[in-house]
Design an enzyme around this catalytic site. Structure first.
Site, mmCIF file in Angstrom:
data_model
loop_
_atom_site.group_PDB
_atom_site.id
_atom_site.type_symbol
_atom_site.label_atom_id
_atom_site.label_comp_id
_atom_site.label_asym_id
_atom_site.label_seq_id
_atom_site.Cartn_x
_atom_site.Cartn_y
_atom_site.Cartn_z
ATOM 1 N N GLY A 88 0.805 -5.093 1.216
ATOM 2 C CA GLY A 88 -0.350 -5.034 0.238
ATOM 3 C C GLY A 88 0.058 -5.965 -1.151
ATOM 4 N N ALA B 94 0.759 -1.274 -0.035
ATOM 5 C CA ALA B 94 -0.034 0.174 -0.032
ATOM 6 C C ALA B 94 0.931 1.355 0.089
ATOM 7 C CB ALA B 94 -0.797 -0.087 1.216
ATOM 8 N N GLU C 77 4.206 -5.293 7.706
ATOM 9 C CA GLU C 77 3.509 -4.262 8.380
ATOM 10 C C GLU C 77 3.809 -3.961 9.709
ATOM 11 O OE1 GLU C 77 2.467 -6.807 6.091
ATOM 12 O OE2 GLU C 77 0.931 -5.713 4.647
HETATM 13 N N1 T1G Z 1 4.731 3.413 0.387
HETATM 14 C C1 T1G Z 1 5.043 4.412 -0.124
HETATM 15 N N2 T1G Z 1 6.419 4.798 -0.444
HETATM 16 C C2 T1G Z 1 7.103 3.862 -0.382
HETATM 17 C C3 T1G Z 1 6.662 2.684 0.135
HETATM 18 C C4 T1G Z 1 5.377 2.379 0.306
HETATM 19 N N3 T1G Z 1 5.004 1.317 0.674
HETATM 20 N N4 T1G Z 1 7.895 1.609 -0.321
HETATM 21 C C5 T1G Z 1 9.121 2.264 -0.461
HETATM 22 N N5 T1G Z 1 8.631 3.814 -0.861
HETATM 23 C C6 T1G Z 1 9.167 4.606 -1.244
HETATM 24 C C7 T1G Z 1 10.578 5.101 -0.292
HETATM 25 O O1 T1G Z 1 9.864 6.105 0.831
HETATM 26 C C8 T1G Z 1 11.449 5.820 -1.216
HETATM 27 O O2 T1G Z 1 10.904 7.204 -1.442
HETATM 28 C C9 T1G Z 1 11.261 4.976 -2.535
HETATM 29 O O3 T1G Z 1 9.737 4.348 -2.394
HETATM 30 C C10 T1G Z 1 12.263 3.915 -2.553
HETATM 31 O O4 T1G Z 1 12.259 3.370 -1.408
HETATM 32 C C11 T1G Z 1 -2.498 -2.783 3.159
HETATM 33 C C12 T1G Z 1 -1.203 -1.636 5.145
HETATM 34 C C13 T1G Z 1 10.090 -2.077 -1.247
HETATM 35 C C14 T1G Z 1 12.199 -2.980 -0.041
HETATM 36 O O5 T1G Z 1 6.198 -1.648 4.525
HETATM 37 O O6 T1G Z 1 10.489 -1.991 2.363
HETATM 38 O O7 T1G Z 1 1.022 -2.510 2.309
HETATM 39 O O8 T1G Z 1 12.971 8.239 -0.812
HETATM 40 O O9 T1G Z 1 14.667 3.441 -0.879
HETATM 41 O O10 T1G Z 1 15.819 0.247 -1.064
HETATM 42 O O11 T1G Z 1 -1.613 -4.539 4.425
HETATM 43 O O12 T1G Z 1 11.242 0.513 -0.034
HETATM 44 O O13 T1G Z 1 12.636 7.822 -3.165
HETATM 45 O O14 T1G Z 1 11.219 9.545 -2.055
HETATM 46 O O15 T1G Z 1 13.403 1.806 0.407
HETATM 47 O O16 T1G Z 1 15.031 -0.364 -3.392
HETATM 48 C C15 T1G Z 1 3.647 -2.278 3.349
HETATM 49 C C16 T1G Z 1 8.214 -0.849 2.595
HETATM 50 C C17 T1G Z 1 3.238 -1.032 3.587
HETATM 51 C C18 T1G Z 1 7.448 -2.063 2.169
HETATM 52 C C19 T1G Z 1 12.449 -1.171 -1.724
HETATM 53 N N6 T1G Z 1 5.222 -2.352 2.398
HETATM 54 N N7 T1G Z 1 9.402 -0.554 1.511
HETATM 55 O O17 T1G Z 1 13.609 -0.966 -1.312
HETATM 56 O O18 T1G Z 1 13.907 1.376 -2.094
HETATM 57 S S1 T1G Z 1 1.676 -1.226 4.469
HETATM 58 C C20 T1G Z 1 6.236 -2.093 3.254
HETATM 59 C C21 T1G Z 1 10.426 -1.075 1.609
HETATM 60 C C22 T1G Z 1 0.624 -2.158 3.686
HETATM 61 C C23 T1G Z 1 -1.316 -3.400 3.751
HETATM 62 C C24 T1G Z 1 -0.273 -2.651 4.056
HETATM 63 C C25 T1G Z 1 11.355 -0.811 0.618
HETATM 64 C C26 T1G Z 1 11.500 -2.056 -0.644
HETATM 65 P P1 T1G Z 1 12.061 8.211 -2.064
HETATM 66 P P2 T1G Z 1 13.765 2.619 -0.931
HETATM 67 P P3 T1G Z 1 14.643 0.045 -2.062
#
Ligand code: T1G
Length: 696
Positions: A102, A61, A125
């Site tokens: 998500g 998400a 999450e």
């Molecule tokens: N939402 C918004 N922005 C995100 C994002 C996300 N889920 N994931 C990454 N970004 C942005 C991050 O801030 C950065 O922005 C850019 O993408 C590159 O990220 C309903 C409620 C996927 C392993 O917790 O672990 O789904 O600095 O530098 O090293 O159940 O990003 O470029 O402006 O980390 O290649 C659950 C979180 C969400 C995964 C990639 N998902 N992300 O790593 O790049 S809640 C997460 C990560 C959800 C559902 C629930 C990592 C990555 P900017 P990065 P990376």
């Protein structure tokens, strides 16, 4: 367009195309629904493949949407997943890379999943103070079994796809191009089950011989690690709801938990930390496309505790390191310590012996500065004395190649003075590692008045390569972290005079969530270190009011663990801090000596005075431009000083408490004993008056 729609030989391909991680924001969700509708309507289409472009299937998400109207706007992710699952035509998820949160839940709604090795699979999450909110707690246990699902969901850990080959998550683990494999798979299932139904995880039973027992075991395990925020427990509750009362009940309960958790201060703090870590790498006046210098050969000067740890960081990232010492025995000792550190990791099963040898082979010991002439980045970690730094940097100025970055690991000295020892101040920067340097995530990147922008951009990129959280600091005494901790320690010492004892203060702040209180920490680091800094401070700022109680302790030689006693008593070979009657008596006697009537000091006051002392100094650091944003200060404390992650750092904590309340507390303490230490930062007052916080 956040989603592309193409067709290939009767198969519709819906491709998420929302860089950087195919976040499932509203436009992406709408795009998927449109793609499904197109495929359903098209008689030429017999199956659907769902995939992601770029470096992710989907990172989940869009966290930036949380607590905004968009997050609840239809089609919600749950609606999209239900539509995928209800599709009359088989949906195959093609997972080539990151499938998290998500994103994985979307794939779990598909009828089939085809993966390739090397994809990062997770429901992380819980690390954001949440739980999977789009069916993950219900579908993952039905895909991979209760035990494996509980472990993944409660830990939030990433599992590589190849480790899930036989888990039931993937219907095929392909080699090569995952889209081609998924297309072929889709055609096969379409032909085989033409007009039939396709497997839905929601219809699968959770096989577990003793589900209730294992769930209780998981609950006890989580309680044992005493995570003081509700998310881990809620993960278990949601999974249990589905196991005991069925899929639909579990789904509804999961949604209820998610909507509650997303409003909690802990989740806000954890999301703040997630974005704060990424924001720290962005320097306001250094464009993100600033060309960086090539760093292929690193040199570290000094093979002591810090130098050895610093060298390990680069070697761990595969960068060769020249390690320079002035004496052969110091070099040998340094190399032996590095090897011993790696051997400990091998014993823990986290490193192979072969990898150990590969890393050691990347270190080239030397006694000659001339050998550093080819280095692209040189980090000095020599004795913390300006004269010694001068010798090093004048020598480096003579031998280092043009364009080499000259970094100092200084933690207290003026970087501008160090840069002035060279004819190339633009190439000089601070890289302040925290001990143990190969373990602590924090790296303060100290920007001198002449430090070139490409040097900063290069060091930030190197920091990411060596897996550090780098925060840029301007030049001031103690930079960000140590300047603030000094005020924290001042308050701790004043409270000893006024009525508290070390164990009470440590206990209070550790119950607040700090990894270690100020006195246990000082005994660990060595009380003589603080003593030396205070002596310097007394000379430099004679007007600064300090409690002298710590000096009394040091005058007795009680430097902490290394001398068998400090604020606490220690038994030989045992690092357990035991309250010391001798020290407690000394403290009480000292209060009498200075005529300070001791009083009862409650935990709340202890925590407020320690944490708000950090906040107040942090506000001054912000106002002076030493730190460019409050989240940078928070990242320093979350990654370098054991501040509780689920509180988001001192500045976010102050926002959570409300700056109006913070300022009133500060004013109260300013009117008390030792109140002269509370010069309330104007920024605190200004923001409190405006009803705002440090983080907006
Ligand atoms: N939402 C918004 N922005 C995100 C994002 C996300 N889920 N994931 C990454 N970004 C942005 C991050 O801030 C950065 O922005 C850019 O993408 C590159 O990220 C309903 C409620 C996927 C392993 O917790 O672990 O789904 O600095 O530098 O090293 O159940 O990003 O470029 O402006 O980390 O290649 C659950 C979180 C969400 C995964 C990639 N998902 N992300 O790593 O790049 S809640 C997460 C990560 C959800 C559902 C629930 C990592 C990555 P900017 P990065 P990376």
């Amino acid at each position: 367009m956040a989603v592309d729609y193409t067709t290939r030989d009767g198969v519709a391909v819906i491709t998420l195309n929302n860089p950087p991680v195919n976040g499932l924001g509203l436009s992406t969700r709408i795009g998927i629904m449109d793609g499904l509708a197109r495929a359903e309507r098209d008689p030429a289409i017999s199956a659907i493949v769902l995939t992601g472009s770029g470096t992710a299937f989907s990172g989940g998400a869009d966290i930036t949407e949380f607590n905004t109207p968009k997050a609840l706007q239809e089609p919600t992710l749950a609606t999209v997943i239900r539509a995928v699952e209800a599709s009359a035509k088989p949906v195959v998820a093609a997972i080539h890379s990151v499938a998290m949160g998500g994103g994985l839940e979307l794939a779990l709604g598909a009828h089939y999943r085809v993966g390739v090795p090397g994809a990062q699979i997770a429901l992380p999450e819980v690390k954001l103070g949440l739980l999977p909110g789009a069916g993950g707690t219900q579908r993952l246990p039905r895909a991979i079994g209760l035990e494996a699902a509980l472990n993944m969901i409660v830990s939030g850990a990433t599992v590589m796809s190849e480790k899930l080959t036989d888990s039931g998550l993937f219907d095929e683990m392909a080699e090569g191009d995952v889209l081609e494999a998924a297309l072929a798979f889709a055609r096969r299932v379409a032909e085989k089950d033409a007009g039939g139904t396709h497997p839905r995880l929601r219809d699968r039973k959770i096989q577990h011989e003793n589900a209730a027992g294992f769930i209780q075991f998981s609950r006890n395990s989580v309680a044992a690690v005493a995570k003081p925020f509700p998310a881990p427990g809620k993960c278990i509750d949601a999974i249990e709801a589905g196991v005991l009362k069925g899929f639909d009940h579990g789904l509804a309960f999961e949604r209820e938990c998610f909507l509650a958790l997303v409003q909690t201060p802990e989740s806000r703090a954890l999301r703040h930390a997630f974005f704060g870590e990424r924001a720290a790498s962005k320097i306001p006046d250094v464009p993100s496309d600033t060309p960086v210098r090539a760093i292929k050969q690193v040199a570290v000067i000094g093979a002591g505790t810090m130098g050895g740890g610093i060298a390990m960081n680069f070697v761990n990232a595969g960068l060769p390191v020249m390690l320079l010492e002035t004496k052969p025995e110091a070099l040998e000792r340094g190399l032996a310590t590095i090897r011993k550190n790696y051997e400990t990791t091998v014993k823990k099963g986290k490193l192979t012996q072969e990898a150990l040898e590969t890393r050691m082979a990347l270190i080239t010991p030397t006694l000659s500065y001339d050998d550093l002439a080819g280095a692209d980045l040189i980090v000095e970690a020599v004795f913390e004395e300006l004269g010694v730094k001068e010798q090093v940097f004048r020598r480096l100025d003579e031998i280092a190649k043009p364009g080499a970055i000259l970094a100092s690991n200084t933690s207290t000295l003026d970087l501008n003075k160090i840069a002035a020892f060279t004819t190339r101040p633009g190439d000089v920067v601070g890289m302040h590692f925290f001990s143990p340097a190969n373990v602590m995530k924090l790296l303060e990147v100290v920007r001198g008045e002449h430090t070139a922008k490409d040097v900063l951009a290069t060091v930030m990129q190197v920091a990411k390569r060596i897996k550090k959280t780098a925060v840029v600091s301007g030049v001031c005494d103690g930079f960000i972290g140590n300047r603030m901790i000094e005020q924290y320690i001042r308050q701790a010492l004043f409270m000893l005079e006024e009525g508290a004892l070390p164990a009470q203060i440590d206990g209070a702040i550790e119950r607040f969530g700090f990894a270690m209180g100020p006195f246990r920490m000082s005994d660990l680091a060595g009380n003589d270190i603080g003593w030396a800094i205070r002596k310097r401070r007394y000379a430099e700022q004679p007007g600064m009011h300090y409690s002298r109680i710590a000096d009394r302790l040091c005058e007795t030689g009680r430097f902490g663990q290394k001398t068998g006693g400090g604020w606490y008593d220690y038994r030989p070979g045992d690092r357990t801090a035991r309250p010391s009657a001798l020290v407690d008596e000394m403290i009480v006697a000292y209060s009498g000596e200075i005529g300070c009537a001791r009083r009862e000091i409650g935990d709340d006051e202890i925590v407020e005075r320690l944490v708000f002392a950090l906040v107040n100094e942090g506000a001054k650091i912000l106002a002076e431009g030493i730190a460019s944003k409050a989240s940078d200060i928070d990242m320093v404390y979350l990654t370098g000083y054991g501040f509780p992650l689920w509180r988001g750092g001192p500045m976010l904590h102050a926002d959570t408490v409300g700056l109006y309340n913070v300022e009133r507390a500060m004013a109260r303490y300013a009117s008390q004993q030792n109140g002269d230490a509370w010069e309330i930062a104007p920024l605190v007052t200004e923001l409190a008056k405006a009803g705002r916080g440090f983080n907006g």
